[in-house]
Every structure is written in C-alpha cells, then in structure tokens.
Write a protein that holds these residues in place. Structure first.
Motif, PDB file in Angstrom:
ATOM      1  N   VAL A 274       0.855  -1.168   0.000  1.00 21.91           N
ATOM      2  CA  VAL A 274       0.000   0.000   0.000  1.00 21.91           C
ATOM      3  C   VAL A 274       0.900   1.230   0.000  1.00 21.91           C
ATOM      4  O   VAL A 274       1.850   1.310   0.777  1.00 21.91           O
ATOM      5  N   GLY A 275       0.570   2.199  -0.847  1.00 19.39           N
ATOM      6  CA  GLY A 275       1.382   3.400  -0.992  1.00 19.39           C
ATOM      7  C   GLY A 275       1.184   4.379   0.147  1.00 19.39           C
ATOM      8  O   GLY A 275       0.305   4.235   1.002  1.00 19.39           O
ATOM      9  N   MET A 276       1.994   5.414   0.142  1.00 21.69           N
ATOM     10  CA  MET A 276       1.939   6.431   1.202  1.00 21.69           C
ATOM     11  C   MET A 276       0.618   7.199   1.191  1.00 21.69           C
ATOM     12  O   MET A 276       0.072   7.504   2.245  1.00 21.69           O
ATOM     13  N   ILE A 277       0.101   7.481   0.005  1.00 16.49           N
ATOM     14  CA  ILE A 277      -1.164   8.215  -0.082  1.00 16.49           C
ATOM     15  C   ILE A 277      -2.300   7.371   0.491  1.00 16.49           C
ATOM     16  O   ILE A 277      -3.126   7.861   1.270  1.00 16.49           O
ATOM     17  N   GLU A 278      -2.329   6.077   0.105  1.00 18.97           N
ATOM     18  CA  GLU A 278      -3.360   5.189   0.621  1.00 18.97           C
ATOM     19  C   GLU A 278      -3.267   5.046   2.137  1.00 18.97           C
ATOM     20  O   GLU A 278      -4.266   5.024   2.836  1.00 18.97           O
ATOM     21  N   ARG A 279      -2.046   4.951   2.641  1.00 19.80           N
ATOM     22  CA  ARG A 279      -1.855   4.849   4.098  1.00 19.80           C
ATOM     23  C   ARG A 279      -2.348   6.109   4.798  1.00 19.80           C
ATOM     24  O   ARG A 279      -2.972   6.043   5.849  1.00 19.80           O
TER      25      ARG A 279
ATOM     26  N   THR B 235      -5.960   2.938  12.549  1.00 18.64           N
ATOM     27  CA  THR B 235      -4.773   2.378  11.917  1.00 18.64           C
ATOM     28  C   THR B 235      -5.182   1.813  10.564  1.00 18.64           C
ATOM     29  O   THR B 235      -6.323   1.362  10.402  1.00 18.64           O
ATOM     30  N   PRO B 236      -4.286   1.790   9.595  1.00 20.59           N
ATOM     31  CA  PRO B 236      -4.628   1.209   8.305  1.00 20.59           C
ATOM     32  C   PRO B 236      -4.900  -0.290   8.444  1.00 20.59           C
ATOM     33  O   PRO B 236      -4.265  -0.963   9.263  1.00 20.59           O
ATOM     34  N   PRO B 237      -5.845  -0.812   7.673  1.00 26.15           N
ATOM     35  CA  PRO B 237      -6.089  -2.253   7.724  1.00 26.15           C
ATOM     36  C   PRO B 237      -4.828  -3.012   7.321  1.00 26.15           C
ATOM     37  O   PRO B 237      -4.079  -2.554   6.453  1.00 26.15           O
ATOM     38  N   SER B 238      -4.589  -4.122   7.963  1.00 24.29           N
ATOM     39  CA  SER B 238      -3.413  -4.915   7.614  1.00 24.29           C
ATOM     40  C   SER B 238      -3.829  -6.362   7.413  1.00 24.29           C
ATOM     41  O   SER B 238      -4.810  -6.833   7.982  1.00 24.29           O
ATOM     42  N   SER B 239      -3.081  -7.042   6.590  1.00 26.04           N
ATOM     43  CA  SER B 239      -3.331  -8.443   6.302  1.00 26.04           C
ATOM     44  C   SER B 239      -2.055  -9.015   5.712  1.00 26.04           C
ATOM     45  O   SER B 239      -1.103  -8.294   5.438  1.00 26.04           O
TER      46      SER B 239
END
Length: 82
Positions: A1-6, A15-19
């Motif tokens: 995931v890119g910086m903009i998406e984060r 927090t951003p979703p993680s998987s």
C-alpha cells in the motif's frame, strides 16, 4: 500500500487495515474447499502463492483457474487472465 493510501486510511481509521498473503490464502482456501469451480477464487489462490514465491502451487491454481467452466462474463475474463 502506498503512502497516499496509508494517509487516507489513517485519516479514516485509527490504523490502516493490515493483512498478509498467508491470511488471504487461508480464507481463499476455505472458499475453494466449498466450491472449487470458482475461477476468481482459483486465480486469487494462484496470486497468493505467486506472491509467496510458492511457484508449484501458484502454477497449480492458475492451471485450475484456466480449466474452470467460465459461465459469466466476469468468469470468462478471469479465465483469460489465468
């Protein structure tokens, strides 16, 4: 995931979703066990194994995806991608 998406995810969520690919593989495999004729699911499993550099399993699921009966237009596109 890119910086903009984060940054967007951080603004929307705490927090951003993680998987992980392993987690994706686990859920996709359960779906595959229920219905092994789903082209999109075979393709997803192939992608997961490819990302994990498990070439033999990736090839197996890409081959399965290309052999699944493609009834809908989306399934036909997925089969062509495989």
């Amino acid at each position: 995931v890119g910086m903009i998406e984060r940054g967007l995810a951080s603004a929307l969520f705490a927090t951003p979703p993680s998987s992980s690919y392993a987690e994706c593989e686990q859920y996709a495999m359960k779906s595959f066990e229920l219905d092994p004729s789903q082209v999109a699911n075979c393709l997803l499993l192939g992608d997961c194994y490819y990302a994990q550099r498990n070439w033999a399993e990736a090839k197996r699921f890409f081959t399965l995806a290309s052999e699944c009966p493609a009834i809908t237009a989306a399934a036909k596109k997925h089969a062509a991608d495989a």
